[in-house]
Scaffold this motif. Structure first.
Motif, mmCIF file in Angstrom:
data_model
loop_
_atom_site.group_PDB
_atom_site.id
_atom_site.type_symbol
_atom_site.label_atom_id
_atom_site.label_comp_id
_atom_site.label_asym_id
_atom_site.label_seq_id
_atom_site.Cartn_x
_atom_site.Cartn_y
_atom_site.Cartn_z
ATOM 1 N N VAL A 151 0.894 -0.986 0.110
ATOM 2 C CA VAL A 151 -0.070 -0.003 -0.133
ATOM 3 C C VAL A 151 1.033 1.323 -0.028
ATOM 4 N N PRO A 152 1.416 1.606 -1.095
ATOM 5 C CA PRO A 152 2.269 2.699 -1.141
ATOM 6 C C PRO A 152 2.211 4.115 -0.623
ATOM 7 N N HIS A 153 0.598 4.381 -0.583
ATOM 8 C CA HIS A 153 0.549 5.872 0.010
ATOM 9 C C HIS A 153 0.290 5.728 1.678
ATOM 10 N N LEU A 154 0.534 4.741 2.247
ATOM 11 C CA LEU A 154 0.688 4.789 3.620
ATOM 12 C C LEU A 154 1.910 4.211 4.112
ATOM 13 N N TYR A 155 2.098 4.500 5.442
ATOM 14 C CA TYR A 155 3.395 3.792 5.972
ATOM 15 C C TYR A 155 3.283 2.398 5.777
ATOM 16 N N ALA A 156 4.524 1.793 5.622
ATOM 17 C CA ALA A 156 4.745 0.393 5.303
ATOM 18 C C ALA A 156 4.164 -0.420 6.240
ATOM 19 N N TRP A 157 3.915 -0.247 7.666
ATOM 20 C CA TRP A 157 3.216 -1.139 8.392
ATOM 21 C C TRP A 157 1.834 -1.730 7.906
ATOM 22 N N LYS A 158 1.420 -0.869 6.878
ATOM 23 C CA LYS A 158 0.051 -1.446 6.372
ATOM 24 C C LYS A 158 0.218 -2.413 5.503
ATOM 25 N N SER A 159 1.518 -2.634 4.837
ATOM 26 C CA SER A 159 1.819 -3.314 3.792
ATOM 27 C C SER A 159 2.231 -4.861 4.151
ATOM 28 N N ALA A 160 1.157 -5.585 4.368
ATOM 29 C CA ALA A 160 1.179 -6.887 5.431
ATOM 30 C C ALA A 160 2.242 -7.845 4.598
ATOM 31 N N LYS A 161 3.324 -8.377 5.136
ATOM 32 C CA LYS A 161 3.828 -9.491 4.713
ATOM 33 C C LYS A 161 3.104 -10.893 5.025
ATOM 34 N N TRP A 162 3.316 -11.760 4.220
ATOM 35 C CA TRP A 162 2.901 -13.338 4.404
ATOM 36 C C TRP A 162 1.504 -13.150 4.448
ATOM 37 N N ILE A 163 0.788 -12.143 3.805
ATOM 38 C CA ILE A 163 -0.594 -11.998 3.913
ATOM 39 C C ILE A 163 -1.443 -13.471 3.597
ATOM 40 N N ASN A 164 -2.376 -13.596 4.397
ATOM 41 C CA ASN A 164 -3.363 -14.822 4.224
ATOM 42 C C ASN A 164 -4.647 -14.659 4.319
ATOM 43 N N GLY A 165 -4.962 -13.441 4.337
ATOM 44 C CA GLY A 165 -6.572 -13.194 4.515
ATOM 45 C C GLY A 165 -6.987 -11.610 4.777
ATOM 46 N N LEU A 166 -8.172 -11.516 4.479
ATOM 47 C CA LEU A 166 -8.806 -10.023 4.450
ATOM 48 C C LEU A 166 -10.129 -10.438 5.422
ATOM 49 N N GLU A 167 -10.355 -9.686 6.243
ATOM 50 C CA GLU A 167 -11.712 -9.731 7.131
ATOM 51 C C GLU A 167 -12.400 -8.372 6.773
ATOM 52 N N PHE A 168 -13.347 -8.595 6.149
ATOM 53 C CA PHE A 168 -14.232 -7.062 6.149
ATOM 54 C C PHE A 168 -15.076 -6.944 7.177
ATOM 55 N N LEU A 169 -15.093 -5.567 7.615
ATOM 56 C CA LEU A 169 -15.531 -5.049 8.796
ATOM 57 C C LEU A 169 -16.271 -3.895 8.414
ATOM 58 N N GLU A 170 -17.724 -3.706 9.230
ATOM 59 C CA GLU A 170 -18.519 -2.812 9.298
ATOM 60 C C GLU A 170 -17.787 -1.336 10.036
ATOM 61 N N LYS A 171 -17.127 -1.777 11.065
ATOM 62 C CA LYS A 171 -16.545 -0.723 11.964
ATOM 63 C C LYS A 171 -15.165 -0.859 11.902
ATOM 64 N N GLU A 172 -14.479 0.028 12.262
ATOM 65 C CA GLU A 172 -13.008 -0.024 12.292
ATOM 66 C C GLU A 172 -12.587 -0.652 13.569
ATOM 67 N N ASP A 173 -11.516 -1.652 13.372
ATOM 68 C CA ASP A 173 -11.139 -2.093 14.423
ATOM 69 C C ASP A 173 -9.511 -1.953 14.362
ATOM 70 N N LEU A 174 -8.663 -2.298 15.229
ATOM 71 C CA LEU A 174 -7.353 -1.930 15.457
ATOM 72 C C LEU A 174 -6.428 -3.182 15.115
ATOM 73 N N GLY A 175 -5.331 -2.999 14.240
ATOM 74 C CA GLY A 175 -4.499 -4.248 14.124
ATOM 75 C C GLY A 175 -3.463 -4.097 15.070
ATOM 76 N N PHE A 176 -2.085 -4.775 14.950
ATOM 77 C CA PHE A 176 -1.221 -5.098 16.201
ATOM 78 C C PHE A 176 -0.581 -3.799 16.233
ATOM 79 N N TRP A 177 0.043 -3.114 15.494
ATOM 80 C CA TRP A 177 1.008 -1.833 15.700
ATOM 81 C C TRP A 177 -0.301 -0.768 16.176
#
Ligand SMILES: Nc1nc2c(c(=O)[nH]1)N[C@H]1C(S)=C(S)[C@@H](COP(=O)(O)O)O[C@H]1N2
Ligand SMILES: [Mo]
Length: 196
Positions: A151-177
């Motif tokens: 995701v070039p337009h955001l800081y690279a922590w959004k560019s998930a390595k070893w990605i294996n899924g997407l969970e679609f959400l109605e409301k924002e939830d927070l990831g690890f960082w």
């Protein structure tokens, strides 16, 4: 006094976000250890507000492939310009899944357990892609191989390595960082580094 001491910088500064420094190398930034991911058993899981689906490596490879050149900005203040990747556009990937209109956010999931959140608006953009090659070589494991998101337009922590899924959400939830104090969006030109 024009001459060799007054040449324009080769890299225009408007590509380097505030507070960032350029690097020619490509540092590896991983929390924890590098998971070993086998392409033969690789699975990519679509869940949440979407028609649930599991894609295999072959399913992914049937999608149109493109080349990308993108800048990469890590919140720890290094930026690398003109990284060359091969991959699959997010917009092409979106054509093979059926997301419900109520989905407004996404949680990116990875082998190894890392997560990061992104809004649908920031995710579904022409310049975003799933990468499986880096500078014409198979994506090295330490950089997220066999497959990562970029995701070039955001800081690279959004560019998930070893990605294996997407969970679609109605409301924002927070990831690890993001749960650990990083900004929920992370736009580098606005210096959205931390949430406090
Ligand atoms: N799964 C996973 N993805 C991740 C990370 C991580 O620790 N685990 N680190 C992130 C951070 S902070 C950065 S800067 C980039 C680093 O990518 P690189 O190691 O290829 O330079 O990956 C991001 N994606
Ligand atoms: Mo980072």
């Amino acid at each position: 006094m024009p001459g060799k001491f007054f040449q324009k910088p080769t890299e225009p500064n408007d590509r380097v976000p505030p507070g960032q420094y350029l690097t020619n190398g490509f540092p590896v930034l991983t929390y924890g250890s590098t998971p070993q991911v086998d392409m033969n058993t690789w699975e990519f899981r679509i869940s949440g507000a979407v028609e649930p689906k599991i894609l295999t490596w072959d399913d992914f490879m049937e999608l149109p492939q493109s080349e990308f050149t993108a800048d990469f900005h890590c919140v720890t203040r290094w930026s690398k310009l003109d990284v060359k990747w091969t991959g699959i556009k997010v917009t092409d990937f979106m054509k093979v899944i059926e997301v419900e209109p109520k989905a407004k956010h996404i949680m990116e999931h990875c082998y190894g357990g890392y997560t990061t959140n992104i809004s649908m608006e920031d995710f579904v953009r022409e310049e975003n892609f799933f990468a499986f090659k880096l500078f014409d070589e198979p994506l090295p494991a330490e950089h997220g191989g066999p497959m990562r998101l970029v995701v070039p337009h955001l800081y690279a922590w959004k560019s998930a390595k070893w990605i294996n899924g997407l969970e679609f959400l109605e409301k924002e939830d927070l990831g690890f960082w993001e749960r650990n104090g990083y900004h929920q969006r992370g736009e580098p030109f606005a210096e959205e580094r931390y949430s406090y």
